[in-house]
Design an enzyme around this catalytic site. Structure first.
Site, PDB file in Angstrom:
ATOM      1  N   SER A  36       3.871 104.116 -23.533  1.00  0.00           N
ATOM      2  CA  SER A  36       3.144 102.913 -23.117  1.00  0.00           C
ATOM      3  C   SER A  36       2.875 101.939 -24.257  1.00  0.00           C
ATOM      4  O   SER A  36       2.420 100.821 -24.018  1.00  0.00           O
ATOM      5  CB  SER A  36       1.817 103.302 -22.445  1.00  0.00           C
ATOM      6  OG  SER A  36       0.972 103.966 -23.359  1.00  0.00           O
ATOM      7  N   LYS A  83      -7.737 101.976 -19.371  1.00  0.00           N
ATOM      8  CA  LYS A  83      -7.349 101.004 -20.394  1.00  0.00           C
ATOM      9  C   LYS A  83      -8.110  99.691 -20.219  1.00  0.00           C
ATOM     10  O   LYS A  83      -8.492  99.042 -21.189  1.00  0.00           O
ATOM     11  CB  LYS A  83      -5.843 100.763 -20.331  1.00  0.00           C
ATOM     12  CG  LYS A  83      -5.026 101.986 -20.749  1.00  0.00           C
ATOM     13  CD  LYS A  83      -3.532 101.777 -20.547  1.00  0.00           C
ATOM     14  CE  LYS A  83      -2.750 103.011 -20.978  1.00  0.00           C
ATOM     15  NZ  LYS A  83      -1.299 102.892 -20.755  1.00  0.00           N
TER      16      LYS A  83
END
Length: 798
Positions: free
Chosen positions: A688, A731
């Site tokens: 990611s 996140k």
């Protein structure tokens, strides 16, 4: 040692006449003892009442009435006894008294005179005549023969007693002499005294002697049978068998038989299913045949206890009040809307269909978000028993399935043990830390859990120790995990995943006000007027002293404040403290966390990424730098293989876009590149960070800084495609906490925005991209000299 001795020999011989027995006598009430006429016996008495009776007798004719107690607790005693002459008496310093006494005659109580300080009664002497005839003579000879046989079988009885019995011609004296020597029940002793004729007494003593001789012969027979093959290890077995044989002859039940009877009663009362009842009865019949000294006895006994105590048919009744359950869940936990809805849905379906199988839920989330305590709330809402089983570090399959009974010290597995402790077949059973189950040469516990957590199989779960199918379908299984990736795929497929993301700052404030602050004030003995936490002060604790997805550290910091206040209160100071951002330093010291995004991204080559860890979301800085060299590419920061490959893919893509980004065409021929991800002590992996690495490289090579208010996450391909990633809500929480204004996400993560509440979206612009070119346009400053407003503010403050 001071001793007082009173000694006098009265002298009652066969030829002489016995002392005259007065009509009133003090009474000796003795337990399990009868003193017969014409016999001399020693006595030890400690009861103050009995000692008082003896003292009274010593001051008069030295004669007392000896009677046996019928019921010690009620103080009842037989009405027939003997008049007893005290020959000798000796007192000891401990208060006890030892005497040598002789029975004179059989007496009966006519009327009680007093009970205190010692019993005293009016008595009547019962004359006994020894009529001699052929029957009596024959009985006397039979008794003497039996008596001689008994003495020959009992080596510890001296021969002098045999000679003494042979010289007694009076039937009554013979009866009383032998009755004093042989073992018999207290009731038999009293019966012999109560019988009127010498013939009846002789018959009774003869039958008792016959039984005693048979018992002695039986013991000798048993001893002779096993003597040849008995070893040291068989000694206990022999003694127990001898004791059992004796008790069988007496018609008495021994302890083992009592235990067998107790087990049988428990089995009947346990309401066991047919297949379990059949196995229990089979094991019980085995137990009856196994010697108690054998190790197998203990194994069977323990197994039977487990069969009886397991709740095969016992279960608690669910409370189906949906409003009550909702109230409990809301009372115990803040927010967690999705999880609460799932529990209420289960209750609603269960209300309509009682035979529904228990669900298997998996709570996934970072530490401290309330996974374990949520299981306790579910149990409270359902009114079920709650059991928690920690799987963290478990490596032995037998801990789930149990050990077979062939092993010494074998026990059932932890699942069956938890069911037994709960006392119900439908508890809420929480399997904590299922993502931390290991595997080694002893097996894989995850594979053993496949049957436990499969609603189609656990209806007949078979533990290795119990070795009988047990129905686990009614159990409400809840598992918890920090990450899903480490859970066995087949096991993960059997569970319904419910994610518990980290809390926003606003949610943490609500949790602190509603739960944490009242709890810590109570635990530290503080009242409502002792300390007040303002919303601003609590928010400062959250933002500057903690950095977590959950609230554990927040609770610790609140506890630190409460301890300081409690200390001041203990010294009579600081009554009514108010916690504000201005005075928080007095309680918690310097701040632990500072905003650092602007500082880190103030120069080219640094990009802000968003990462997901077991502890929740986090900010990840990727630094890139160039130096004179030739085609070198270094990666540092404990990067995993996937992340290293992602970095190489990012570099390749940046090289293909060098002209568009304003990068020298031959930069790779002149420079070495180094990519570093700080916090080098922490291992990092995953794809990611791909676009973040690409952005950092593009920034360093083009000289264009990355905007400080931008953070990004996404996997990059060689063609520049941005692929979706996980942990979007976590996140986003990390971005919110760091003051990020714009978050760049892969376009295919657009659906994950439904999980993010409006509060979290406020103040953040979420931008979705499909290609890395879009990322460069959004994140990089327009020119090398341009800085963002936040960067200018940072420089000015510097």
């Amino acid at each position: 040692m001071a001793e007082e001795e009173k000694e006098q020999v009265v002298g009652v011989s066969d030829e002489g006449e016995a002392p005259k027995i007065p009509p009133e006598l003090p009474l000796l009430l003795m337990e399990d003892m009868v003193i017969y006429p014409y016999t001399v016996v020693p006595l030890i008495i400690k009861d103050p009442n009995l000692i008082a009776a003896v003292d009274d007798a010593l001051s008069r004719e030295r004669i007392v009435g000896a009677f046996m107690l019928r019921d010690k607790e009620k103080g009842a005693f037989y009405q027939l006894g003997s008049a007893v002459l005290i020959h000798r008496m000796l007192k000891f310093p401990d208060g006890s008294m030892r005497m040598l006494v002789q029975g004179l005659a059989k007496i009966a109580i006519e009327q009680m005179i007093q009970d205190e300080p010692f019993p005293k009664a009016q008595i009547g002497v019962l004359e006994e005549r020894a009529e001699k005839n052929e029957r009596v003579e024959g009985l006397m000879r039979a008794i003497l023969g039996q008596y001689q046989k008994m003495i020959s079988l009992v080596p510890y009885i001296p021969d002098e007693l045999q000679a003494a019995a042979m010289n007694i011609e009076d039937p009554l004296r013979l009866v009383y002499f032998i009755a004093t020597l042989i073992k018999m029940n207290p009731e038999d002793k009293q019966e012999i005294l109560a019988l009127n004729s010498a013939e009846e007494k002789l018959k009774r003593v003869s039958s008792i002697l016959q039984r005693e001789v048979e018992l002695l012969e039986l013991g000798t027979k048993i001893q002779s049978e096993v003597q040849d093959k008995m070893t040291e290890s068989q000694r206990d077995y022999f003694l127990r068998e001898q004791l059992k044989a004796i008790k069988r002859e007496l018609g008495e039940e021994d302890e083992v038989q009592m235990e067998i009877t107790e087990f049988r009663e428990k089995i009947e009362a346990a309401d066991l299913p047919d297949h379990v009842l059949k196995e229990a009865e089979r094991e019980l019949s085995r137990l009856e045949k196994v010697p108690t000294a054998s190790p197998e006895y203990g194994v069977i006994r323990t197994y039977l206890e487990w069969l009886i105590e397991l709740p095969w048919n016992r279960e608690t009744k669910d409370n189906m009040d949906l409003d009550r359950a909702k109230g409990i869940l809301d009372e115990d936990h803040y927010n967690l809307k999705e999880v609460k809805e799932r529990i209420l849905e289960y209750l609603a379906v269960r209300k309509l269909k009682e035979e529904m199988k228990g669900p298997i839920l998996c709570f996934v989330g970072p530490p401290g978000v309330g996974k374990t305590s949520l299981g306790q709330s579910i149990a409270r809402a359902l009114e079920r028993k709650f059991m928690r089983l920690s799987l963290g570090g478990m490596r032995d399959e037998a801990e789930i399935r149990g050990h077979r009974r062939t092993y010494i010290g074998a026990l059932p597995g932890s699942i069956i043990q938890s069911i037994r402790r709960s006392g119900s077949k439908n508890p809420v059973l929480m399997l904590d830390e299922i993502d931390k189950v290991g595997a080694d040469f002893r097996g894989d516990p995850s594979s053993a859990l496949l049957e436990v957590l499969d609603p189609e199989q656990n209806v007949s779960f078979r533990d290795n120790y119990i070795d009988l199918p047990f129905d686990l379908s009614k159990v409400f299984f809840i598992t918890t995990a920090n990450v899903l990736e480490t859970i066995h795929p087949a096991l993960r497929d059997r569970m319904e995943i419910l994610r518990l993301p980290g809390y926003t700052e606003h949610e943490k404030l609500g949790i602190a006000k509603q739960y944490l602050i009242p709890k810590q004030m109570e635990e530290h003995g503080l009242g409502t007027g002792d300390v007040t936490f303002t919303d601003e002060g609590t928010t400062k604790i959250i933002s500057s002293y903690t950095k977590e997805a959950g609230v554990r550290n927040l609770e610790r910091e609140i506890a630190r404040v409460c301890r300081k206040v409690a200390f001041k209160k203990g010294h009579g100071e600081g009554l009514g403290d108010t916690i504000t951002p201005e005075n928080l330093r007095e309680y918690l010291g310097p701040e632990h966390h500072f905003p650092e995004v602007a500082m880190r991204t103030s120069r080219p080559g640094v990009a802000t990424g968003l990462a997901w860890t077991e502890a929740g979301g986090d900010i990840l800085f990727v630094e890139a730098t160039k130096m004179p060299g030739k085609k070198g590419f270094s990666l540092t920061g404990q990067l995993g293989e996937v992340m290293q490959e992602s970095a190489k893919a990012a570099l390749s893509y940046v090289r293909t876009k060098a002209e568009e980004l304003g990068i020298e065409k031959d930069f790779f021929e002149q420079y070495d590149l180094h990519v570093h991800v700080p916090a080098g002590a922490i291992p990092k992996d995953g794809p990611s960070a791909g676009i973040t690495i690409a952005c950092a490289l593009a920034s360093e090579l083009s000289g264009r800084p990355v905007r400080s208010d931008v953070a990004m996450t996404g996997e990059i391909t060689l063609s520049g495609l941005v692929l979706p990633v996980g942990g979007i809500k976590e996140k986003a929480l990390a971005a919110k906490a760091a003051g990020i204004k714009k978050v760049i996400l892969p376009a295919r993560n657009r659906g994950d925005m439904e999980e993010i509440g409006e509060e979290l979206k406020e103040g953040i612009e979420f931008v979705f991209v499909e290609f890395a070119d879009e990322v460069f346009k959004l994140a990089l400053s327009d020119s090398a000299g341009e800085t963002s407003a936040s960067q200018r503010e940072h420089k000015a403050s510097g």
